[in-house]
Design a protein around this motif. Structure first.
Motif, PDB file in Angstrom:
ATOM      1  N   LEU A   1       0.836  -1.205   0.000  1.00 32.41           N
ATOM      2  CA  LEU A   1       0.000   0.000   0.000  1.00 32.41           C
ATOM      3  C   LEU A   1       0.870   1.252   0.000  1.00 32.41           C
ATOM      4  CD1 LEU A   1      -2.657  -1.291   2.540  1.00 32.41           C
ATOM      5  CD2 LEU A   1      -3.130  -0.640   0.180  1.00 32.41           C
ATOM      6  N   ASP A   2       1.929   1.221   0.789  1.00 27.64           N
ATOM      7  CA  ASP A   2       2.807   2.388   0.866  1.00 27.64           C
ATOM      8  C   ASP A   2       3.569   2.626  -0.438  1.00 27.64           C
ATOM      9  OD1 ASP A   2       1.868   2.603   3.406  1.00 27.64           O
ATOM     10  OD2 ASP A   2       3.664   1.834   4.394  1.00 27.64           O
ATOM     11  N   GLU A   3       3.747   1.559  -1.208  1.00 31.18           N
ATOM     12  CA  GLU A   3       4.440   1.683  -2.503  1.00 31.18           C
ATOM     13  C   GLU A   3       3.495   2.086  -3.630  1.00 31.18           C
ATOM     14  OE1 GLU A   3       7.709   1.166  -3.500  1.00 31.18           O
ATOM     15  OE2 GLU A   3       8.106   1.300  -1.353  1.00 31.18           O
ATOM     16  N   GLY A   4       2.201   2.248  -3.322  1.00 31.30           N
ATOM     17  CA  GLY A   4       1.274   2.689  -4.362  1.00 31.30           C
ATOM     18  C   GLY A   4       0.452   1.590  -5.011  1.00 31.30           C
ATOM     19  N   PHE A   5       0.461   0.390  -4.430  1.00 31.31           N
ATOM     20  CA  PHE A   5      -0.413  -0.680  -4.924  1.00 31.31           C
ATOM     21  C   PHE A   5      -1.593  -0.812  -3.967  1.00 31.31           C
ATOM     22  CE2 PHE A   5       3.744  -1.576  -6.585  1.00 31.31           C
ATOM     23  CZ  PHE A   5       3.489  -1.908  -7.900  1.00 31.31           C
TER      24      PHE A   5
END
Lengths: 119, 287
Positions: B113-117
């Motif tokens: 989630l933190d990586e943008g997924f």
């Protein structure tokens, strides 16, 4: 078009062994009963809630009643759902892979692009 | 930090279990060769001595349905029941129960989630043959905890091929950043050319042997550049109507890394679809 509902029929029948047999032997009765009493069930939800607006078009209803996998393909039903359920119903009447090959051969008149399966 | 001790990409052929266990007249003529190839492939995982398996696959309209369809979903549960009535019916697959590795699930979800997924999750996931076939072929003891990751290659609209590659790359980095001493293998299964429910199904080979040849080459050499240049959501219709499952191979190429040559490559030309098996050892081949 209610491709989603056709897919929902194939999906819900395929996962219920009793319904697979019922649809094999009494397709009209099963399709009409299902549209009347099951089509509007919200599947990923606790029971007691339902939709109000889902129904087949005439051509979708006929394709399901006639066990017509060619018409279902033409209508954009998801081919995996149709194939899986039809194998469950009819492979038993044939030799090894005979049904699957005949199923493909009956679709031979389709060329790319195939009917759109997006719902 | 955790180490990725093996990256494995494979087809998942639901007929393997029945073919490999059949005896006498029921045993198909190709079973012995198939078993021999699977046994060699299994050894590539065994040698890596994994503690945990991250398993990438795709639900085949079992638990995930069109009224609530995630694109990428991570299981986070202590256990996963596996295989469904219609898989038992059609393929003879056994019911299974696999342990989960919830710490790694939580880490993948948070970091992803933190990586943008925008990953979906499930705390009660019954997994299907896209995950259990590689358990049966690669780790039949089914004794290691898993983290299942499901992708949508099945119900359009689908994510773009490059997104699968990006997610694979992120999964590799995220697993390597897991604060743990455990040895992780990342295993994913997909398809080469495949037709299901269409005119080209169940032929003597996969529906597009030329695509299969190119695909095996891309995967074996880690040629993501050419693969991404040639493969689009539209182009995948032409080798066969179920060929979008190839995007799970692309995800695994992302895990292995651009240009990463596979340490082990094998394939088997079967009726209906070609089997293909790849193993990479990111930390060097085990002794």
């Amino acid at each position: 078009m209610s491709k989603y509902l056709v897919d929902k029929f194939l999906y819900t029948v395929d996962r219920d062994p009793d319904l697979v047999e019922r649809y094999r032997t009494a397709p009209r009765e099963t399709v009409e009963w299902w549209e009347q009493s099951r089509a509007n069930e919200v599947l990923n939800c606790h029971s007691g809630e339902a939709s109000t607006w889902l129904r087949f078009t005439d051509s979708e209803r006929s394709a399901l009643i006639d066990h017509d996998h060619v018409a279902l393909f033409e209508l954009g039903a998801h081919p995996f759902l149709t194939l899986t359920l039809f194998i469950a119903m009819f492979e038993r009447d044939h030799g090894p892979l005979e049904y699957q090959k005949a199923y493909g051969a009956r679709l031979a008149h389709f060329s790319m692009p195939y009917p759109d399966i997006a719902t | 930090m955790a180490s990725v001790v093996a990256v494995i990409a494979s087809t998942h052929h639901p007929f393997y279990y029945r073919a490999s266990t059949a005896t006498g007249e029921d045993r198909p003529p190709f079973a012995d060769e198939w078993v021999s190839k699977i046994t060699a492939f299994r050894e590539t995982l065994t040698r890596a001595r994994p503690d945990v398996l991250v398993m990438v696959g795709s639900d085949h309209f079992h638990q995930l349905w069109l009224d609530n369809m995630p694109q990428f979903l991570v299981g986070k549960a202590p256990f996963y029941d596996a295989n469904w009535y219609n898989e038992e019916r059609e393929f003879g697959l056994p019911k299974m129960l696999l342990k989960g590795q919830e710490d790694l699930s939580a880490h993948i979800l948070r970091a992803g989630l933190d990586e943008g997924f925008d990953l979906a999750f499930s705390n009660e996931l019954r997994i299907d043959h896209s995950v259990t076939c590689p358990i049966i072929t690669l780790r039949p003891e089914a004794d290691l905890p898993i983290v299942p990751i499901y992708t949508n290659i099945f119900a359009p609209p689908l994510p773009q091929p490059k997104r699968f590659v990006q997610l694979g790359k992120a999964i590799r980095e995220i697993v390597e950043s897991w604060p743990s001493h455990l040895r992780v293998a990342i295993i994913g299964t997909g398809h080469l050319s495949l037709e299901l429910g269409g005119p080209r199904q169940f032929g003597p080979h996969g529906p597009d042997p030329e695509f299969d040849r190119k695909a095996v080459e891309w995967i074996a050499t880690g040629d993501l550049e050419r693969c991404l240049a040639e493969v689009t959501l539209d182009s995948l219709h032409s080798p066969g109507n179920a060929t979008h499952g190839f995007m799970d191979f692309m995800l695994m190429m992302g895990v292995a890394g651009a240009g990463a040559k596979a340490d082990y490559v094998d394939s088997l030309d079967l009726f209906h679809t070609m089997e293909a098996y790849f193993t990479w050892y990111p930390s060097g081949a085990p002794a």
